[in-house]
Design an enzyme around this catalytic site. Structure first.
Site, PDB file in Angstrom:
ATOM      1  N   GLU A 154      11.188  25.895 -38.436  1.00 51.00           N
ATOM      2  CA  GLU A 154       9.797  25.488 -38.280  1.00 51.00           C
ATOM      3  C   GLU A 154       9.127  25.101 -39.603  1.00 51.00           C
ATOM      4  O   GLU A 154       8.191  25.762 -40.074  1.00 51.00           O
ATOM      5  CB  GLU A 154       9.001  26.599 -37.592  1.00 51.00           C
ATOM      6  CG  GLU A 154       9.523  26.887 -36.200  1.00 51.00           C
ATOM      7  CD  GLU A 154       8.650  27.838 -35.402  1.00 51.00           C
ATOM      8  OE1 GLU A 154       7.899  28.613 -36.025  1.00 51.00           O
ATOM      9  OE2 GLU A 154       8.716  27.807 -34.178  1.00 51.00           O
ATOM     10  N   GLU A 310      13.594  26.843 -28.911  1.00 53.58           N
ATOM     11  CA  GLU A 310      13.030  28.141 -28.515  1.00 53.58           C
ATOM     12  C   GLU A 310      12.122  27.856 -27.330  1.00 53.58           C
ATOM     13  O   GLU A 310      11.180  27.067 -27.449  1.00 53.58           O
ATOM     14  CB  GLU A 310      12.201  28.750 -29.647  1.00 53.58           C
ATOM     15  CG  GLU A 310      13.008  29.024 -30.895  1.00 53.58           C
ATOM     16  CD  GLU A 310      12.164  29.637 -32.019  1.00 53.58           C
ATOM     17  OE1 GLU A 310      11.036  30.093 -31.751  1.00 53.58           O
ATOM     18  OE2 GLU A 310      12.650  29.640 -33.160  1.00 53.58           O
TER      19      GLU A 310
HETATM   20  C1  GAL Z   1       8.800  30.827 -33.488  1.00 52.88           C
HETATM   21  C2  GAL Z   1       9.799  31.224 -34.534  1.00 52.88           C
HETATM   22  C3  GAL Z   1      10.665  32.357 -34.054  1.00 52.88           C
HETATM   23  C4  GAL Z   1       9.827  33.420 -33.477  1.00 52.88           C
HETATM   24  C5  GAL Z   1       8.960  32.861 -32.392  1.00 52.88           C
HETATM   25  C6  GAL Z   1       8.044  33.893 -31.785  1.00 52.88           C
HETATM   26  O1  GAL Z   1       7.715  30.152 -34.016  1.00 52.88           O
HETATM   27  O2  GAL Z   1      10.632  30.171 -34.907  1.00 52.88           O
HETATM   28  O3  GAL Z   1      11.397  32.867 -35.132  1.00 52.88           O
HETATM   29  O4  GAL Z   1       9.056  33.985 -34.472  1.00 52.88           O
HETATM   30  O5  GAL Z   1       8.163  31.861 -32.901  1.00 52.88           O
HETATM   31  O6  GAL Z   1       7.023  34.257 -32.643  1.00 52.88           O
END
Ligand code: GAL
Length: 680
Positions: A154, A310
């Site tokens: 990110e 994700e």
């Molecule tokens: C994303 C990040 C993950 C995890 C997730 C939940 O932004 O890449 O590592 O932190 O959010 O907070």
């Protein structure tokens, strides 16, 4: 040099999870992986925060644990994407080389303890990061499970003011402007005695005040975009040196990002997105639409299908009080929404909720109890559907005749100088996108610099900065038969963020067939907008008072109404230009008006669109060699019964691929978060 050709496994339509082997006792791994396999997990991402486990001390590499985890994945036939762990430099590195840490605009050091504490200009970070990545790439180049890589995690902008950032910025400015005379002229530094007399006086915007010279601030943003892209290029080179047939992607997040995704995306094989639609009931009406935009925008980064790296799996928390738990059907519906808009692989964050560390309450598919429950069952059911339909969907992608132009330069320039209280570049772009989505009109969201061939309608909100190249490309698009939609705050500045001394919309005035005589920055004040067909609407944010160009080719479509000094003046126009047309919206109308206008354009131009879509119901089409697929998604919390009219009426009358029900051209009923897919 020829580009290496990565394996094309990224074009597979499938499901995955994010897994952190380093968070769990090793005895748990095989049981987890076996359950992943039986739940339909085809791919995992690992490693993106595990630097301290991969290299616990300077130069001491420990990959044994990762070997064992990857071997297990290979044994179960699950593909692996390795994340490079530079988002979390370990303590030994930041202690030994404090230059790794960014210096925030306030002057404070961004301390380790959370994550993201890495200055992209730090030479130590690059050296140690690329050393580790090189080792990883060498070790896993031939590993049977490993198919690709994610760079860092990110990316975003930190506005680091470190000594190295300052030096690199000075070099960047020198390369761009060459002489101090040029620099002083182009940035207009004479204002407030800001002229530079030595290169050493050029620094990042210390103190972070938003009222510094806007030309300077925009260039500092551009410098950072190039810095992040260059930082990533170093990683990609280290990977490709050993793994020419592995793909490389990056997981973008939370739009709008100040970072220019298109710049950072250039060197990637495809883009990925971290998708967390908001589960709160009070966001239920808007979240599916902003989500749709995020997905379309991610597809636009490379103008090809993408991944979700994700995907929401449970109640998010940790960074804020916990949101609502995704209700039954939510996880499945959002997987299908992502696929409908061009995601191929959908990787869920995360397999199991963390029981340690700061993110304990950002829930995964399995709760802390480690008892597989409702959400994993829904994931498994969805994986089964995805696996069944993958042979049909692979090789298909969304096709659009409409493009919305997105520009990080406009976004940043309009952030630096907010035009009015209620004026927001991305929120406005969202409204155009939402109006199209509510009409069932598929659109691409692409970089404003991209060629426009193949589109019939181009929506170009707030092209505040313009140069000849962009103005000519857009004018040519309209003159050659396209429909171009321009808005207020177009052509205000040159690319150096300096106001032009000509009537607005500046370089696009001929193409738009209007001149802005005067304007009123309305802010939150609402003004009546009287459409020529007699309907009344509201508008706000901005009022350009328009003079149609002489010659009679500009038609007025709406005028301001009510007790304003510009009542009766033209607000929205259409200019017949060459073989095409240019609409100019001198104000920001309410969404109803945008929808009515876009519907009129769709009808006139014969664009496929849907009629009768209830709130929260979205349709989209993926098409390719195997056929065309219509996705109908009820992303609302209520059951929706409706008759799908317009271009897709017939398609929706066929056999549904998910429910297997016949709808015989009649009404469709979709439960909350219900989905159906039709082949046509
Ligand atoms: C994303 C990040 C993950 C995890 C997730 C939940 O932004 O890449 O590592 O932190 O959010 O907070």
């Amino acid at each position: 040099m020829t580009q290496p050709q990565p394996n094309k496994s990224y074009e597979n339509v499938r499901m995955g999870v994010d897994y952190y082997p380093e968070h769990w006792d090793e005895e748990m791994w095989e049981k987890d992986i076996a359950l992943m396999k039986s739940s339909g997990v085809a791919v995992v991402r690992v490693g993106e925060f595990a630097w301290s486990r991969m290299e616990p001390r300077d130069g001491e590499f420990e990959f044994g644990w990762l070997d064992r985890a990857l071997d297990l994945f290979a044994r179960y036939g699950i593909d692996v994407v390795i994340g490079t762990p530079t988002h979390t430099p370990p303590r030994w590195l930041t202690a030994k080389h404090p230059d790794v840490l960014p210096i925030l605009p306030s002057g404070a050091v961004y301390q380790p303890g959370v994550r993201g504490h890495r200055c992209f200009n730090s030479r130590s970070l690059r050296h140690y990061g690329e050393r580790l990545i090189g080792r990883l790439a060498e070790r896993y180049a031939k590993h049977p499970a490993v198919v690709g890589w994610q760079t860092d995690n990110e990316f975003g902008m930190l506005d680091s003011q470190s000594a190295q950032a300052a030096e690199d910025f000075r070099d960047w400015v020198y390369r761009k402007y060459g002489t101090l005379d040029n620099l002083n002229r182009e940035w207009g530094t004479v204002v407030w005695s800001g002229e530079y007399s030595e290169w050493s006086e050029v620094t990042p915007p210390l103190g972070g005040s938003p009222y510094q010279n806007p030309s300077f601030l925009l260039d500092f943003a551009r410098f950072q975009w190039e810095t992040v892209a260059d930082f990533q290029n170093g990683q990609i080179a280290a990977i490709r040196a050993h793994c020419p047939d592995h793909f490389v992607t990056h997981n973008f997040h939370s739009y709008p990002q100040r970072l220019d995704l298109y710049k950072v995306g250039e060197a990637l094989d495809f883009a990925s997105f971290d998708y967390y639609p908001n589960t709160s009931p009070d966001k239920a009406a808007t979240s599916p639409y902003s989500g749709a935009l995020s997905l379309d925008a991610t597809r636009g980064v490379k103008r090809r299908n993408f991944w979700i790296m994700e995907q929401l799996s449970g109640s998010p928390g940790a960074w804020m009080p916990m949101w609502r738990m995704p209700q039954p059907g939510y996880i499945r519906a959002y997987v299908w929404q992502a696929i409908a808009r061009g995601a191929d692989t959908v990787v869920h964050f995360r397999w199991r909720s963390a029981h340690i560390g700061a993110e304990q309450f950002w829930h995964g598919l399995i709760d802390h109890s480690n008892v597989p429950g409702r959400r994993l069952a829904e994931f498994a059911e969805t994986s089964g559907e995805v696996r069944r339909l993958a042979p049909l969907l692979e090789g298909t992608s969304p096709e659009a005749q409409v493009a919305i132009l997105m520009s990080h330069e406009q976004l940043e320039a309009l952030r630096i100088q907010k035009q009015t209280d209620n004026f927001d570049y991305y929120e406005n772009l969202k409204e155009y996108h939402r109006a199209l989505t509510k009409l069932g009109i598929g659109c691409d969201v692409i970089d404003w610099r991209q060629p426009l061939d193949g589109y019939r309608v181009v929506v170009a909100p707030h092209l505040y900065l313009l140069d000849d190249e962009a103005a000519e490309r857009l004018s040519r698009f309209a003159a050659d038969g396209g429909t171009l939609l321009l808005t207020a705050r177009t052509g205000v500045k040159n690319l150096n963020n300096v106001c032009v001394m000509q009537p607005l919309p500046g370089l696009l005035a001929d193409c738009a067939g209007v001149a802005v005589r005067e304007y009123d920055p309305l802010g939150r004040d609402v003004v009546r907008l009287d459409a020529e067909d007699g309907e009344q609407y509201a508008c706000s944010q901005w009022a350009d008072i328009l003079d149609p160009a002489p010659g009679g080719r500009t038609e007025v479509l709406a005028r301001y109404g009510g007790p304003v000094f510009f009542a009766g003046e033209a607000a929205v126009t259409r200019h017949a230009f060459g073989h095409g047309e240019t609409y100019y919206l001198g104000t920001h109308p309410e969404e109803e008006y945008l929808r009515a206008l876009l519907l009129r354009i769709a009808q006139e131009r014969g664009l496929p669109h849907a009629e009768g879509l209830p709130a929260g119901v979205q349709v989209s089409v993926r098409a390719g060699a195997s056929g065309a697929y219509l996705f109908v998604l009820n992303l609302s919390r209520e059951t929706r019964r409706f008759r799908l009219g317009g271009a897709y009426a017939e398609a929706a009358g066929g056999e549904g691929l998910l429910g297997g029900r016949r709808h015989s051209g009649g009404e469709l009923e979709l439960k909350p978060y219900g989905v159906e897919i039709f082949r046509f």
